[in-house]
Scaffold this motif. Structure first.
Motif, short mmCIF file in Angstrom:
data_model
loop_
_atom_site.label_atom_id
_atom_site.label_comp_id
_atom_site.label_asym_id
_atom_site.label_seq_id
_atom_site.Cartn_x
_atom_site.Cartn_y
_atom_site.Cartn_z
N ARG A 1 27.00 -9.24 47.06
CA ARG A 1 25.98 -8.19 47.17
C ARG A 1 25.98 -7.32 45.91
O ARG A 1 24.91 -6.95 45.39
N CYS B 1 24.04 -8.61 43.08
CA CYS B 1 22.58 -8.52 43.17
C CYS B 1 22.05 -7.21 42.57
O CYS B 1 20.84 -7.07 42.35
N SER C 1 16.14 -7.20 40.23
CA SER C 1 15.07 -6.38 40.77
C SER C 1 13.99 -7.26 41.37
O SER C 1 13.97 -8.47 41.16
N ASN D 1 11.66 -9.57 43.66
CA ASN D 1 11.95 -10.65 44.60
C ASN D 1 13.23 -11.39 44.27
O ASN D 1 13.89 -11.94 45.16
N LYS E 1 15.95 -10.03 43.43
CA LYS E 1 17.00 -9.28 44.13
C LYS E 1 16.97 -9.59 45.62
O LYS E 1 18.01 -9.73 46.27
N ASP E 2 15.76 -9.66 46.18
CA ASP E 2 15.63 -9.97 47.61
C ASP E 2 16.24 -11.33 47.93
O ASP E 2 16.91 -11.51 48.95
N ILE E 3 16.00 -12.30 47.06
CA ILE E 3 16.55 -13.64 47.25
C ILE E 3 18.07 -13.60 47.17
O ILE E 3 18.77 -14.20 47.98
N CYS E 4 18.58 -12.87 46.19
CA CYS E 4 20.02 -12.74 46.00
C CYS E 4 20.68 -12.14 47.23
O CYS E 4 21.72 -12.62 47.70
N VAL E 5 20.08 -11.07 47.76
CA VAL E 5 20.62 -10.39 48.95
C VAL E 5 20.59 -11.33 50.16
O VAL E 5 21.53 -11.40 50.94
N ALA E 6 19.49 -12.08 50.31
CA ALA E 6 19.37 -13.02 51.43
C ALA E 6 20.43 -14.10 51.33
O ALA E 6 21.01 -14.51 52.35
N GLU F 1 12.15 -15.74 51.43
CA GLU F 1 12.13 -14.86 50.26
C GLU F 1 11.59 -15.60 49.03
O GLU F 1 10.82 -15.04 48.24
N ASP G 1 7.87 -15.80 48.62
CA ASP G 1 7.15 -14.62 48.13
C ASP G 1 6.78 -14.73 46.66
O ASP G 1 6.01 -13.93 46.15
#
Length: 207
Positions: free
Chosen positions: A60, A63, A67, A69, A71-76, A117, A120
């Motif tokens: 986490r 990530c 920034s 999407n 980042k969103d992919i990394c968090v997922a 993610e 997107d």
């Protein structure tokens, strides 16, 4: 995202049918080898969960520099990896078909979360197809997990029934042999008969 990258994703994600998207968009956690079915100790379970928490924090934190999407992919991916690791540990500890089914469902859900993610990054029909393929892979993953669990339960149930049948048959045959032995004792009299009966009872566990 550049047009070149979009074209690459379209070629990889849409050029194949069905479960191909699950492989293309799978989070790192789901790319690991299948979980072991070897029983895990309670201490092992606790250690596995602790390690998963530690790894999740590292993933986490990694990530943070991203920034949008990406980042969103990394968090997922980080969440999926954490959830899968814990579910696999729980399955190894419980060592039951139901627990293994749950682990596989968690794995499928983690794969789908990352796929959603990644979708997107697309727009219009390309995005819609991407999402539908991801959902289809999720449904198939859950369905396969359920089938394997039912098969395992049926196999275990059959094994128990076979064992019970063998025990019951053994008792019935032993009782039949005992009756034969007692009947033979009837040909005797006095102490000889008493000794015969006592011996038969001892031999066939009737004392």
């Amino acid at each position: 995202m550049s047009k070149l990258m979009i074209a690459m994703f379209v070629a990889a994600g849409l050029g194949f049918a069905g479960t191909a998207v699950a492989q293309t968009y799978a989070p790192k956690a789901t790319m690991a080898a299948p979980m072991s079915t070897a029983p895990m100790s309670k201490d092992g379970l606790a250690a596995a969960k602790k390690n998963a928490d530690a790894q999740y924090k590292i993933d986490r934190d990694g990530c943070a520099s991203l920034s949008g999407n990406a980042k969103d992919i990394c968090v997922a991916e980080a969440k999926g990896k954490d959830n899968v690791a814990k579910a696999d540990a729980e399955a190894a500890y419980a060592n039951t078909p139901k627990a293994r089914e749950h682990s596989r469902i968690v794995r499928a859900e983690a794969t789908y979360a990352v796929a959603a993610e990644r979708c997107d990054d697309f727009a219009g029909n390309t995005k819609d197809v991407c999402v539908k393929e991801g959902k289809a892979a999720l449904v198939k993953g859950k369905a396969d997990a359920k089938v394997d669990r039912v098969v395992a339960d049926t196999r275990n149930d059959a094994a128990v029934k076979q064992s019970d049948a063998r025990v019951e048959a053994s008792v019935e045959k032993r009782d039949a042999d005992y009756k034969v032995a007692i009947e033979k004792c009837d040909a005797l009299a006095g102490p000889g008969k008493d000794a015969c009966v006592s011996s038969a009872k001892m031999q066939y566990g009737k004392q």
